[in-house]
Design an enzyme around this catalytic site. Structure first.
Site, PDB file in Angstrom:
ATOM      1  CB  SER A 190      -0.942   0.012   1.209  1.00  0.00           C
ATOM      2  OG  SER A 190      -0.234   0.266   2.394  1.00  0.00           O
ATOM      3  CE  LYS A 198      -2.277   1.920   4.845  1.00  0.00           C
ATOM      4  NZ  LYS A 198      -1.453   0.791   5.284  1.00  0.00           N
TER       5      LYS A 198
END
Length: 236
Positions: free
Chosen positions: A157, A195
């Protein structure tokens, strides 16, 4: 301060090994010595001993435990209570290079050994278990001030930020971050993920760097920053 039977047994085992070799036993050795089935029990016992002031963990080194004191009824006195050590005695601290990068003197080690805590998801959030039995050597000039640790990335991701599956990310411990920083985020006290963080009004967005993944929107009390990305290592 009272210790449980297992806490007492573990403390004496660590102290005995440190006196004999100067090196703390591994988590597997502690587990086997106490007859436990998993290392998670050892983690809890060490945390309990640390909170009570009997041991302390040394930064930047895996398996680096120092016995601060022993119970009054202990059979063996702590090294902090003994007379001058005999010649050749190994202290109960793992020696290492704790100097600030950029301030090394001649002969100092060129690498710093960081704890490698396990895999962190750059995709679906997973629990990152703190396991001090694994380490990774990092060039000292890659690190600045503060305490650091390393995590292995699992998932894709964050590939548009140059972070790929199997990479080792270097994290500086922190509980705050600026908008746009890539962070280790603890979500709902159970999941840990890597993230980019952004605060939008009363919400916190955990953004991937891959269009195939969705941004996760959380409430302000759901996310705790546990560190900021400061470097990356990759094996080809």
């Amino acid at each position: 301060m009272m210790l449980t039977k297992k806490q007492y047994q573990l403390l004496m085992f660590i102290d005995e090994r440190l006196r004999a070799s100067g090196v703390s036993p591994s988590f597997d050795e502690m587990k086997d010595a106490l007859g436990l089935k998993s290392k998670s029990g050892i983690h809890r016992l060490i945390s309990g001993l640390e909170e009570r002031g009997f041991i302390r963990r040394l930064p930047h080194r895996a398996r680096a435990l120092e016995v601060m004191r022993l119970p009054e009824n202990a059979d063996t006195p702590s090294v902090h209570q003994t007379p001058a050590a005999p010649q050749g005695f190994q202290p109960n601290v793992i020696k290492g290079d704790f100097s600030i990068p950029g301030s090394q003197t001649a002969g100092d080690a060129a690498a710093v050994q960081l704890p490698l805590y396990g895999k962190i998801a750059a995709g679906t959030a997973i629990e990152a278990l703190r396991d001090n039995t694994n380490t990774v050597d990092i060039p000292s000039d890659m690190l600045g001030l503060g305490e650091h640790y390393a995590l292995e990335v699992e998932g894709e991701s964050m590939i548009d930020a140059g972070i790929f599956d199997g990479d080792t990310v270097l994290i500086r411990r922190a509980d705050t971050a600026a908008n746009g920083d890539i962070v280790v985020a603890l979500v709902d006290d159970t999941e840990v993920t890597l993230k980019r963080i952004r605060r939008k009004g009363g919400s916190i967005a955990l953004e991937p760097a891959n269009a195939a993944f969705e941004t996760r929107i959380c409430g302000p009390d759901q996310v705790k920053v546990q560190g900021r990305l400061v470097g990356l290592m990759r094996r080809y």
